[in-house]
Scaffold this motif. Structure first.
Motif, mmCIF file in Angstrom:
data_model
loop_
_atom_site.group_PDB
_atom_site.id
_atom_site.type_symbol
_atom_site.label_atom_id
_atom_site.label_comp_id
_atom_site.label_asym_id
_atom_site.label_seq_id
_atom_site.Cartn_x
_atom_site.Cartn_y
_atom_site.Cartn_z
ATOM 1 N N VAL A 98 15.033 2.347 5.875
ATOM 2 C CA VAL A 98 14.542 3.701 5.608
ATOM 3 C C VAL A 98 13.278 3.642 4.750
ATOM 4 O O VAL A 98 12.290 4.326 5.041
ATOM 5 C CB VAL A 98 15.641 4.554 4.936
ATOM 6 C CG1 VAL A 98 15.064 5.830 4.344
ATOM 7 C CG2 VAL A 98 16.752 4.867 5.927
ATOM 8 N N CYS A 99 13.295 2.840 3.697
ATOM 9 C CA CYS A 99 12.114 2.718 2.831
ATOM 10 C C CYS A 99 10.921 2.175 3.609
ATOM 11 O O CYS A 99 9.793 2.676 3.466
ATOM 12 C CB CYS A 99 12.424 1.829 1.625
ATOM 13 S SG CYS A 99 13.531 2.590 0.420
ATOM 14 N N TYR A 100 11.150 1.175 4.433
ATOM 15 C CA TYR A 100 10.076 0.595 5.232
ATOM 16 C C TYR A 100 9.526 1.633 6.206
ATOM 17 O O TYR A 100 8.313 1.810 6.339
ATOM 18 C CB TYR A 100 10.602 -0.636 5.982
ATOM 19 C CG TYR A 100 9.542 -1.549 6.528
ATOM 20 C CD1 TYR A 100 9.079 -2.626 5.784
ATOM 21 C CD2 TYR A 100 9.012 -1.353 7.799
ATOM 22 C CE1 TYR A 100 8.112 -3.487 6.289
ATOM 23 C CE2 TYR A 100 8.046 -2.202 8.313
ATOM 24 C CZ TYR A 100 7.594 -3.266 7.557
ATOM 25 O OH TYR A 100 6.638 -4.109 8.063
ATOM 26 N N LEU A 101 10.429 2.351 6.870
ATOM 27 C CA LEU A 101 10.020 3.360 7.846
ATOM 28 C C LEU A 101 9.239 4.488 7.189
ATOM 29 O O LEU A 101 8.230 4.947 7.743
ATOM 30 C CB LEU A 101 11.242 3.913 8.585
ATOM 31 C CG LEU A 101 10.961 4.956 9.655
ATOM 32 C CD1 LEU A 101 10.085 4.383 10.771
ATOM 33 C CD2 LEU A 101 12.271 5.499 10.216
ATOM 34 N N ASP A 120 3.382 6.803 -4.756
ATOM 35 C CA ASP A 120 4.307 7.889 -5.073
ATOM 36 C C ASP A 120 5.738 7.378 -5.227
ATOM 37 O O ASP A 120 6.485 7.854 -6.085
ATOM 38 C CB ASP A 120 4.254 8.984 -4.016
ATOM 39 C CG ASP A 120 3.042 9.900 -4.175
ATOM 40 O OD1 ASP A 120 2.192 9.633 -5.053
ATOM 41 O OD2 ASP A 120 2.953 10.887 -3.414
ATOM 42 N N MET A 121 6.124 6.417 -4.424
ATOM 43 C CA MET A 121 7.459 5.832 -4.550
ATOM 44 C C MET A 121 7.615 5.178 -5.928
ATOM 45 O O MET A 121 8.634 5.344 -6.594
ATOM 46 C CB MET A 121 7.712 4.826 -3.419
ATOM 47 C CG MET A 121 7.852 5.482 -2.049
ATOM 48 S SD MET A 121 7.769 4.315 -0.671
ATOM 49 C CE MET A 121 9.402 3.578 -0.754
ATOM 50 N N ASP A 122 6.586 4.456 -6.351
ATOM 51 C CA ASP A 122 6.626 3.833 -7.679
ATOM 52 C C ASP A 122 6.657 4.887 -8.775
ATOM 53 O O ASP A 122 7.419 4.778 -9.737
ATOM 54 C CB ASP A 122 5.420 2.917 -7.892
ATOM 55 C CG ASP A 122 5.475 1.656 -7.040
ATOM 56 O OD1 ASP A 122 6.569 1.284 -6.574
ATOM 57 O OD2 ASP A 122 4.403 1.054 -6.853
ATOM 58 N N ARG A 123 5.832 5.906 -8.641
ATOM 59 C CA ARG A 123 5.784 6.965 -9.655
ATOM 60 C C ARG A 123 7.127 7.686 -9.775
ATOM 61 O O ARG A 123 7.511 8.113 -10.848
ATOM 62 C CB ARG A 123 4.689 7.974 -9.323
ATOM 63 C CG ARG A 123 3.310 7.454 -9.591
ATOM 64 C CD ARG A 123 2.262 8.447 -9.192
ATOM 65 N NE ARG A 123 0.947 8.000 -9.649
ATOM 66 C CZ ARG A 123 -0.194 8.498 -9.211
ATOM 67 N NH1 ARG A 123 -0.183 9.468 -8.308
ATOM 68 N NH2 ARG A 123 -1.337 8.047 -9.670
ATOM 69 N N TRP A 124 7.821 7.829 -8.656
ATOM 70 C CA TRP A 124 9.098 8.532 -8.655
ATOM 71 C C TRP A 124 10.212 7.681 -9.252
ATOM 72 O O TRP A 124 11.208 8.186 -9.731
ATOM 73 C CB TRP A 124 9.459 8.969 -7.236
ATOM 74 C CG TRP A 124 10.520 10.005 -7.195
ATOM 75 C CD1 TRP A 124 11.849 9.808 -6.914
ATOM 76 C CD2 TRP A 124 10.381 11.401 -7.442
ATOM 77 N NE1 TRP A 124 12.530 10.996 -6.955
ATOM 78 C CE2 TRP A 124 11.645 12.002 -7.289
ATOM 79 C CE3 TRP A 124 9.297 12.218 -7.779
ATOM 80 C CZ2 TRP A 124 11.862 13.365 -7.453
ATOM 81 C CZ3 TRP A 124 9.515 13.571 -7.932
ATOM 82 C CH2 TRP A 124 10.788 14.123 -7.778
ATOM 83 N N TYR A 126 11.353 4.555 -7.549
ATOM 84 C CA TYR A 126 12.013 3.637 -6.622
ATOM 85 C C TYR A 126 11.993 2.257 -7.267
ATOM 86 O O TYR A 126 11.038 1.894 -7.943
ATOM 87 C CB TYR A 126 11.263 3.551 -5.291
ATOM 88 C CG TYR A 126 11.400 4.733 -4.360
ATOM 89 C CD1 TYR A 126 11.912 4.554 -3.075
ATOM 90 C CD2 TYR A 126 10.988 6.014 -4.717
ATOM 91 C CE1 TYR A 126 12.010 5.618 -2.199
ATOM 92 C CE2 TYR A 126 11.091 7.080 -3.847
ATOM 93 C CZ TYR A 126 11.605 6.876 -2.589
ATOM 94 O OH TYR A 126 11.702 7.932 -1.720
ATOM 95 N N SER A 127 13.015 1.488 -7.039
ATOM 96 C CA SER A 127 13.129 0.188 -7.696
ATOM 97 C C SER A 127 13.137 -0.927 -6.659
ATOM 98 O O SER A 127 13.961 -0.921 -5.743
ATOM 99 C CB SER A 127 14.428 0.153 -8.510
ATOM 100 O OG SER A 127 14.605 -1.106 -9.085
ATOM 101 N N LYS A 134 4.610 -1.652 -3.056
ATOM 102 C CA LYS A 134 3.590 -2.420 -2.332
ATOM 103 C C LYS A 134 3.946 -3.903 -2.276
ATOM 104 O O LYS A 134 3.860 -4.526 -1.209
ATOM 105 C CB LYS A 134 2.225 -2.221 -3.001
ATOM 106 C CG LYS A 134 1.091 -2.933 -2.287
ATOM 107 C CD LYS A 134 -0.233 -2.642 -2.980
ATOM 108 C CE LYS A 134 -1.347 -3.437 -2.376
ATOM 109 N NZ LYS A 134 -2.090 -2.727 -1.371
ATOM 110 N N ALA A 135 4.356 -4.470 -3.400
ATOM 111 C CA ALA A 135 4.744 -5.892 -3.411
ATOM 112 C C ALA A 135 5.928 -6.122 -2.478
ATOM 113 O O ALA A 135 5.958 -7.109 -1.725
ATOM 114 C CB ALA A 135 5.069 -6.342 -4.826
ATOM 115 N N TRP A 136 6.906 -5.219 -2.523
ATOM 116 C CA TRP A 136 8.071 -5.335 -1.630
ATOM 117 C C TRP A 136 7.629 -5.254 -0.174
ATOM 118 O O TRP A 136 7.979 -6.115 0.634
ATOM 119 C CB TRP A 136 9.088 -4.231 -1.945
ATOM 120 C CG TRP A 136 10.196 -4.168 -0.942
ATOM 121 C CD1 TRP A 136 11.269 -5.004 -0.854
ATOM 122 C CD2 TRP A 136 10.325 -3.236 0.140
ATOM 123 N NE1 TRP A 136 12.066 -4.638 0.211
ATOM 124 C CE2 TRP A 136 11.506 -3.548 0.834
ATOM 125 C CE3 TRP A 136 9.569 -2.155 0.580
ATOM 126 C CZ2 TRP A 136 11.943 -2.834 1.941
ATOM 127 C CZ3 TRP A 136 9.996 -1.435 1.688
ATOM 128 C CH2 TRP A 136 11.168 -1.775 2.348
#
Length: 166
Positions: A98-101, A120-124, A126-127, A134-136
């Motif tokens: 889901v995260c990748y998609l 935005d995922m980082d700001r929110w 997400y771990s 981005k690294a993931w």
């Protein structure tokens, strides 16, 4: 680094873009009025809600949340999809898919794209094991990519197939 206020939200124009983007999956956008509780929201507050094929959004719902919940709908099996009410459930592999998609789908939204989605995922909050979305995505998400390919949600070129998981 977490700043949940500085993310792109589901303005009316983004809700229109999301409706067009998610139409091939049979997902319908339903707007919730300002300050109303979002039905079907697992996390509450501003987070998107899922009730069947309806994605429920307020103007202050983050676009990343909308794409994440839509991704759950796309990635879950048909049995879960037919009884979907708030909790998308799913296992670890599906969550990564889901995260990748959601990152891939963000490229189909004007002025969003992968870079902004990952920010935005980082700001929110997400771990990810490598410290950032981005690294993931760039160095540790091959299993998520393969899961999506196996379930025919994306192709070998990382392009959506516009099909739901069977």
């Amino acid at each position: 680094m977490s700043d949940p206020q500085n993310v792109v939200n589901c303005s009316l124009i983004y809700q229109q873009h999301l409706q067009k983007l998610l139409k091939p999956y049979g997902i319908e956008i339903r707007q919730v009025e300002k300050n109303e509780t979002i039905p079907g929201s697992f996390f509450g507050e501003r987070e998107a809600g899922l009730l069947g094929n309806q994605l429920l959004l307020r103007l202050d719902t983050p676009v990343h949340s909308a794409l994440h919940e839509a991704g759950h709908y796309i990635c879950m099996d048909n049995q879960r999809r037919t009884t979907l009410d708030t909790d998308a459930a799913g296992d670890y592999d599906e969550e990564n898919g889901v995260c990748y998609l959601q990152i891939l789908l963000s490229d189909y939204l004007p002025d969003i794209g992968k870079e902004r989605m990952m920010l935005d995922m980082d700001r929110w909050g997400y771990s990810f094991r490598l410290g950032s979305a981005k690294a993931w995505f760039e160095h540790d998400a091959e299993d998520a990519r393969q899961w999506l390919i196996t379930h025919q949600i994306i192709d070998e070129n990382n392009q959506p197939t516009w099909q739901l998981r069977e």
